[in-house]
Design an enzyme around this catalytic site. Structure first.
Site, short mmCIF file in Angstrom:
data_model
loop_
_atom_site.label_atom_id
_atom_site.label_comp_id
_atom_site.label_asym_id
_atom_site.label_seq_id
_atom_site.Cartn_x
_atom_site.Cartn_y
_atom_site.Cartn_z
N GLY A 137 34.39 44.15 64.28
CA GLY A 137 35.13 45.27 63.98
C GLY A 137 34.01 46.54 63.53
O GLY A 137 33.32 46.81 63.95
N CYS A 138 34.67 47.13 62.52
CA CYS A 138 34.03 48.25 61.86
C CYS A 138 32.50 47.86 61.22
O CYS A 138 31.92 48.65 61.22
CB CYS A 138 34.98 48.99 60.93
SG CYS A 138 36.50 49.62 61.45
N ALA A 139 32.46 46.70 60.86
CA ALA A 139 31.21 46.46 60.28
C ALA A 139 29.93 46.29 61.62
O ALA A 139 28.79 46.25 60.88
CB ALA A 139 31.28 44.95 59.59
N ALA A 140 30.27 46.19 62.85
CA ALA A 140 29.41 46.05 63.70
C ALA A 140 28.30 47.18 63.99
O ALA A 140 27.39 46.82 64.46
CB ALA A 140 30.09 46.03 64.90
#
Length: 354
Positions: A137-140
């Protein structure tokens, strides 16, 4: 040391404003018992504009997961190469200089990955490694930076290309009426970003250390429910408060490196929402102005998932960069709840590293 060079960022041409988002919510969900709460939460995001790959009239339709995923593939192939080319130009490299492509996305699915198509289409060397990441998700965005750093540490002469492609609007689900879903409808935007991590040379952030931290027992706080209609985004109301347990992880990483996370020269972090930035300022005891790049991305583009960190970094470059050897922190936050963190110093290519 490996240097994260200037990112290239592109957003689609279709724009939806905060006012249009609120009006759509009022007209489509007039009888929703929690509509006032949803409207207040959307207004509090501070997102003034978002960019989407289709006109809003088409975005609001749901032709089925198959058609949406085909559109994801078509739009990625149409838009990603130009963004990559600008990133390569900024890093003063050719496709043949790249040793690994790290591709991150959580809004569509392809197999083989877009990396295979890019190697053929853009004449990367057939020996180029492929590293697609689909479930962070956004952590990628932060994870991509860290895996590029790891690769260039293992192979000091190598160069890595990071690509983030997010079409969040293709995950819109008209039947999802939870407050978290309504909030996400006014928060997420579409965008593509790319950046090169050079094993040697280049101007940007010379990466020195990276780390990851997962808050135990929070894996259901941000997640996809995958159904016949595609990806249904679930957002727990406790997510905005996650910086309180994550700030110590940032402090620990900096402390291990001999730095103080409260006393750095620049901060490039994922902005899932304004409270993330407000709480980081509070718990790290950092002036809110330090997060101006992340806040600008949120205001102008919304949450573009894995691309936020790269766009915030692009804004630092646009401001003229930092002083040579200035110390900084990068971080991406996402499902898990996971933080992907990195530390580095600003490197000017015309200056010798000390």
């Amino acid at each position: 040391m490996a240097t994260l060079c200037r990112p290239s960022v592109s957003v689609p041409e279709h724009v939806i404003t905060m006012e249009e988002t609120l009006e759509l919510a009022r007209s489509r969900h007039a009888d929703h018992p929690q509509l006032p709460l949803a409207l207040r939460l959307i207004e509090n995001t501070g997102v003034k504009t978002r960019h989407i790959v289709q006109p809003i009239e088409e975005t609001l339709k749901h032709p089925g997961f198959e058609d949406r995923n085909k559109l994801y593939e078509a739009e990625a192939k149409a838009r990603v190469p130009a963004v990559i080319q600008r990133a390569l130009d900024d890093a003063e490299l050719l496709t043949t200089d790249i040793d690994v492509i790290i591709y991150v996305s959580c809004t569509g699915f392809m197999m083989p990955s877009l990396t295979a198509w890019l190697i053929n289409e853009m004449d990367f060397d057939p020996t180029t490694r492929q590293f697609p990441i689909a479930q962070l998700g956004c952590a990628a965005g932060g994870a991509a930076i860290n895996r590029a750093h790891d690769f260039c540490t293992a192979y000091p002469e190598a160069n890595a290309l990071i690509v983030a492609c997010e079409f969040c609007s293709l995950c819109y689900q008209p039947t999802d009426l939870g407050v978290g879903s309504l909030l996400s409808n006014g928060l997420f935007g579409d965008g593509i970003a790319a950046a090169v991590v050079r094993g040697k040379g280049g101007t940007g952030i010379e990466l020195e250390r990276n780390g990851s931290y997962l808050i135990p027992k929070t894996e259901e706080w941000i997640m996809y429910d995958v159904r016949a209609t595609g990806f249904h985004f679930l957002l727990d109301k406790r997510v905005p408060a996650t910086m309180e347990p994550l700030a110590p992880a940032l402090q620990d990483l900096a402390g291990t490196h001999g730095w103080d996370a409260s006393d750095l020269d620049f901060y490039i972090v994922h902005a899932g929402g304004p409270r993330i930035l407000d709480d980081l300022s509070k718990f790290l005891q950092v002036d809110p102005h330090a997060f101006r790049f992340s806040r600008a991305t949120l205001t102008e583009y919304g949450n573009i998932a894995s691309g936020v960190v790269l766009d915030a970094l692009r804004r630092l470059f646009d401001e003229g960069g930092a002083e040579h050897r200035a110390r900084g922190l990068l971080a991406g936050f996402g499902p898990g709840i996971t933080a992907e963190m990195a530390l580095g110093r600003w490197r000017s290519s015309d200056r010798e590293t000390a």
